[in-house]
Design a protein around this motif. Structure first.
Motif, PDB file in Angstrom:
ATOM      1  N   LEU B 215       0.851  -1.192   0.000  1.00 50.50           N
ATOM      2  CA  LEU B 215       0.000   0.000   0.000  1.00 50.50           C
ATOM      3  C   LEU B 215       0.887   1.242   0.000  1.00 50.50           C
ATOM      4  O   LEU B 215       1.587   1.502   0.980  1.00 50.50           O
ATOM      5  CB  LEU B 215      -0.867  -0.036   1.267  1.00 50.50           C
ATOM      6  CG  LEU B 215      -1.631   1.227   1.667  1.00 50.50           C
ATOM      7  CD1 LEU B 215      -2.671   1.586   0.630  1.00 50.50           C
ATOM      8  CD2 LEU B 215      -2.276   1.035   3.046  1.00 50.50           C
ATOM      9  N   GLU B 216       0.849   1.980  -1.105  1.00 49.17           N
ATOM     10  CA  GLU B 216       1.696   3.171  -1.210  1.00 49.17           C
ATOM     11  C   GLU B 216       0.910   4.318  -1.824  1.00 49.17           C
ATOM     12  O   GLU B 216      -0.081   4.101  -2.523  1.00 49.17           O
ATOM     13  CB  GLU B 216       2.912   2.895  -2.116  1.00 49.17           C
ATOM     14  CG  GLU B 216       3.715   1.674  -1.731  1.00 49.17           C
ATOM     15  CD  GLU B 216       5.047   1.587  -2.462  1.00 49.17           C
ATOM     16  OE1 GLU B 216       5.499   2.620  -2.995  1.00 49.17           O
ATOM     17  OE2 GLU B 216       5.624   0.492  -2.491  1.00 49.17           O
ATOM     18  N   GLY B 368       6.778   6.238  -5.840  1.00 46.37           N
ATOM     19  CA  GLY B 368       5.988   5.597  -4.795  1.00 46.37           C
ATOM     20  C   GLY B 368       6.599   5.968  -3.455  1.00 46.37           C
ATOM     21  O   GLY B 368       7.817   6.091  -3.341  1.00 46.37           O
ATOM     22  N   THR B 369       5.749   6.141  -2.449  1.00 47.43           N
ATOM     23  CA  THR B 369       6.267   6.557  -1.138  1.00 47.43           C
ATOM     24  C   THR B 369       6.962   5.421  -0.403  1.00 47.43           C
ATOM     25  O   THR B 369       7.700   5.657   0.546  1.00 47.43           O
ATOM     26  CB  THR B 369       5.116   7.007  -0.228  1.00 47.43           C
ATOM     27  OG1 THR B 369       4.163   5.925  -0.117  1.00 47.43           O
ATOM     28  CG2 THR B 369       4.438   8.234  -0.779  1.00 47.43           C
ATOM     29  N   GLY B 370       6.682   4.181  -0.801  1.00 44.18           N
ATOM     30  CA  GLY B 370       7.007   3.019   0.033  1.00 44.18           C
ATOM     31  C   GLY B 370       5.786   2.662   0.858  1.00 44.18           C
ATOM     32  O   GLY B 370       4.845   3.448   0.991  1.00 44.18           O
ATOM     33  N   THR B 371       5.810   1.443   1.396  1.00 45.10           N
ATOM     34  CA  THR B 371       4.641   0.890   2.062  1.00 45.10           C
ATOM     35  C   THR B 371       4.254   1.694   3.307  1.00 45.10           C
ATOM     36  O   THR B 371       5.078   1.925   4.187  1.00 45.10           O
ATOM     37  CB  THR B 371       4.928  -0.566   2.473  1.00 45.10           C
ATOM     38  OG1 THR B 371       5.292  -1.286   1.301  1.00 45.10           O
ATOM     39  CG2 THR B 371       3.703  -1.198   3.103  1.00 45.10           C
ATOM     40  N   PHE B 380      -1.552  -2.648   8.791  1.00 45.75           N
ATOM     41  CA  PHE B 380      -0.474  -3.106   7.919  1.00 45.75           C
ATOM     42  C   PHE B 380      -0.698  -2.646   6.478  1.00 45.75           C
ATOM     43  O   PHE B 380      -1.840  -2.511   6.034  1.00 45.75           O
ATOM     44  CB  PHE B 380      -0.332  -4.629   7.987  1.00 45.75           C
ATOM     45  CG  PHE B 380      -1.584  -5.391   7.645  1.00 45.75           C
ATOM     46  CD1 PHE B 380      -1.838  -5.777   6.338  1.00 45.75           C
ATOM     47  CD2 PHE B 380      -2.505  -5.734   8.631  1.00 45.75           C
ATOM     48  CE1 PHE B 380      -2.984  -6.480   6.011  1.00 45.75           C
ATOM     49  CE2 PHE B 380      -3.657  -6.442   8.313  1.00 45.75           C
ATOM     50  CZ  PHE B 380      -3.903  -6.809   6.996  1.00 45.75           C
ATOM     51  N   GLY B 381       0.400  -2.437   5.763  1.00 43.74           N
ATOM     52  CA  GLY B 381       0.333  -2.036   4.362  1.00 43.74           C
ATOM     53  C   GLY B 381       0.819  -3.137   3.443  1.00 43.74           C
ATOM     54  O   GLY B 381       0.958  -2.931   2.230  1.00 43.74           O
TER      55      GLY B 381
END
Lengths: 446, 446
Positions: B215-216, B368-371, B380-381
């Protein structure tokens, strides 16, 4: 696995009526690589072919009507289509064009006299041309197939086995930055970056002090696979449009601080220089050789990475050179010699592995092989491999040298030779180091 | 550092004469994101704006003459220019277009009645539209700014400090694969890959057994800097054209085996799904909030990464959700809630850092930001952050779940809310897992 045949275009006795081509270190009539260039005040790129000290202007040649059939169709596609047509030619079209050019520009062939008569229409001095990238680069992947370079890195880190457990099982690679790939001759500005200060051990933001180069071969992808559809190794050679030289300039202090745990990033993305001509698989046909000879104790590649013909003929055999011009020396000095014999994985294995998860390749994707360092002191492909705590610098004309200094120029060369065939080369891959921009530190750039 | 102002287009009381827009979870008249779509048998992408359950066809709207001045110029550029004009609009043009659309599509504004009369010319049901990527993606960078995700990784590896020494000093990132980024709704095929067999501990080539999501938030770059010219943090927001959701699907077994030492590669490059609408910095103006609150013992960012206004207002405040539909359950289940409050670095810091070495950004680059994982079990992502040796699965409607199974569908959502303002959302970022291709193992694909 279909590999291009050797035919009359490879005949070592063929000479060109463009005299500078005969015995030319890079571009005899047996090479005929494609590229793009600007002439004079041009705004629009033209497609061209390197031959000796000249560039054949493909659009002007087409206009003469000297090209026919598939060769004509290929040239039309290159000159009139938008996008990456030059790199996306089918193997059949690429071969037809190369054979027609060989016929037109060699002495004593059926049509050479006709071509010679209209030479002024389509010939330019290469020194009048500004050579460009051959296409828009989509994605850029950098492999780590140079086994001695990988092992040197492991030794520097004090690993028990210099090569990590995965190294001999799969071609290790990372995604690299496509936007900052530039053609040979583009100045290379020393980058700023964050790294640990040698003096204080704390992070600073300063121009790199450890500017390095990496000698690599580039592989041009010319064909697309659909997302979700892997490329089997039998078909992998069909995806390769040609080869170039890659200098993956690297800032070692930035790279070292940033790389854990996601790998190289800004230490590599400030500039990557490539040689501008696409050396085709057809031109390299006589110079194919065997893949890296694995030791008996090395793992056998898993079946998706294995093809008998790839083992026998999968590696283009290239001699590589690194030339340094460092003021006050005015002449370039040869500082290293290496060869593609030190690559543990073949281009076909790289293509197959990259697409093995269904990742889609596109015409204009570029692969770097990773640094091609040999086992000996004089065969380094990067300063990092040449220096060590025991030998912290190397001597260039009695001057001790480590990393690159402002004003240094570096030229990488690649050449294929084989008895009975005309040698062909890749053209220069050169860059000169410019000083970092003044006074940055987050202040507005003036 | 100029940030978009809050104006009448953000008025929470504004209602649209397109009734589905009022109270719409994603696309009220306060949002108005741009995107591209195909209609019916279209071959050519159209530009559109999401409003409620409708898509405004920007080309058709332009043809009515209802747009004037800078708004008209912006729409003309988007509809008539080749390339990435939609994402490369100047901030001024983007704002003018957004305000004009707000005026045309809100109730009680000066021109809403005129617009309403010709609605049939330019309105489509969104369900009749095939939503595409908003532009051609140049380079794709994936950051690791989610601090809890980074720390969870360190804990799994047994690091003494879960965060590596560099983590709090600079936004860690890696180059990712652009070619395999797809719009929401595209099926996700389970990839084959090489990894260590759980049973035998030796490398195998098989479909992944550990298919995961990430998830980002995505950041669209809309402006170019020249190679060699960094972007100072004061100007970094000008480079951001908007935001989306990113699901960086990940094959954990492949990733784990391949990643040393160059980072993620094929474990990530088989597919990345994004939400198709570009949520603009203007639409997000009321939802700006402060950067991550560092602990007193955390390092102060080096000056190139620091701007007071970025600390105060640099982070878009977004609530994030993960919904799983897993057969035989027919209804999606909310399995996780997170927020951008867990991102240690702001978008402006990411832009500045990425360009700090002079790397050139281009309109159409994606970050992307990262998870984005939170500190709690329900935030949780990625499955990797939800499970541990102590808790090897999580329960979804009493069913124990770990990694993704064939037939699972996952939908990521992002939403911005603030008292007194209409909430806006990003639209779905969805994908359904399809079985791996049958019988690969290096054999020709049928």
């Amino acid at each position: 696995m279909y590999l291009p045949p050797i035919d009359e275009s490879h005949d070592g006795d063929r000479q060109s009526w463009i005299e500078s081509a005969n015995g030319h270190p890079d571009f005899p009539v047996q090479n005929l690589p494609l590229g793009r260039f600007l002439l004079g005040g041009d705004l629009k790129a033209r497609a061209g072919v390197a031959l000796g000290d000249s560039v054949i202007d493909l659009g002007s040649l087409l206009a003469t009507g000297l090209l026919e059939g598939d060769a004509q169709a290929a040239a039309q596609r290159i000159c009139h289509d938008a996008g990456n047509a030059l790199i996306a030619l089918s193997a059949g079209h690429r071969q037809a064009l190369r054979r027609a050019l060989s016929d037109l520009f060699s002495i004593g062939t059926s049509r050479s006299d006709t071509a010679r008569k209209s030479a002024s229409v389509f010939l330019h001095d290469m020194q009048d041309c500004r050579l460009l990238l051959p296409c828009e680069i989509g994605d850029f992947t950098d492999f780590n197939a140079g086994i001695h370079h990988a092992a040197n890195g492991g030794r520097r880190r004090g690993q028990p086995d210099p090569l990590l457990p995965n190294y001999r099982h799969l071609p290790i690679a990372y995604h690299a930055r496509a936007s900052s790939v530039v053609p040979s001759g583009t100045p290379v500005r020393r980058p700023w970056g964050q790294y640990l200060s040698d003096e204080s051990g704390v992070p600073v933001f300063q121009p790199t002090r450890k500017l390095d180069f990496e000698l690599e071969i580039g592989i041009w992808i010319g064909r697309a696979n659909e997302l979700g559809s892997p490329v089997v190794i039998d078909e992998a050679p069909d995806y390769i449009a040609g080869y170039c030289i890659v200098n993956d300039w690297s800032a070692r202090d930035i790279q070292s601080w940033e790389s854990s745990r996601l790998g190289p990033f800004l230490g590599k993305s400030f500039c990557t220089t490539i040689s501008p001509w696409v050396i085709s698989p057809e031109a390299l046909a006589p110079f194919r050789g065997s893949a890296f000879k694995r030791r008996p104790e090395d793992p056998v590649p898993l079946s998706y990475l294995h093809h008998p013909l790839d083992v026998l003929e999968g590696m283009p055999q290239l001699q590589l050179e690194v030339w340094l011009t460092a003021p006050p020396l005015e002449e370039p000095r040869l500082i290293s010699r290496s060869s593609t014999g030190h690559l543990f994985w073949t281009p076909a294995q790289m293509v197959t592995h990259q697409a093995s998860n269904g990742c889609n390749l596109s015409p204009g994707d570029l692969f770097g092989t990773g640094t091609v360092t040999g086992p000996d002191q004089g065969s380094f492909g990067t300063f990092l491999d040449a220096i060590s705590p025991q030998r912290p610098s190397l001597l260039v004309d009695c001057v001790p040298r480590t990393f690159l200094e402002d004003g240094d120029s570096l030229t990488l060369k690649a050449r294929a030779t084989r008895d009975g065939y005309a040698s062909i080369g890749f053209g220069d891959c050169s860059g000169r180091i410019e000083p970092a921009i003044d006074r940055y530190q987050g202040a507005p750039i003036q």
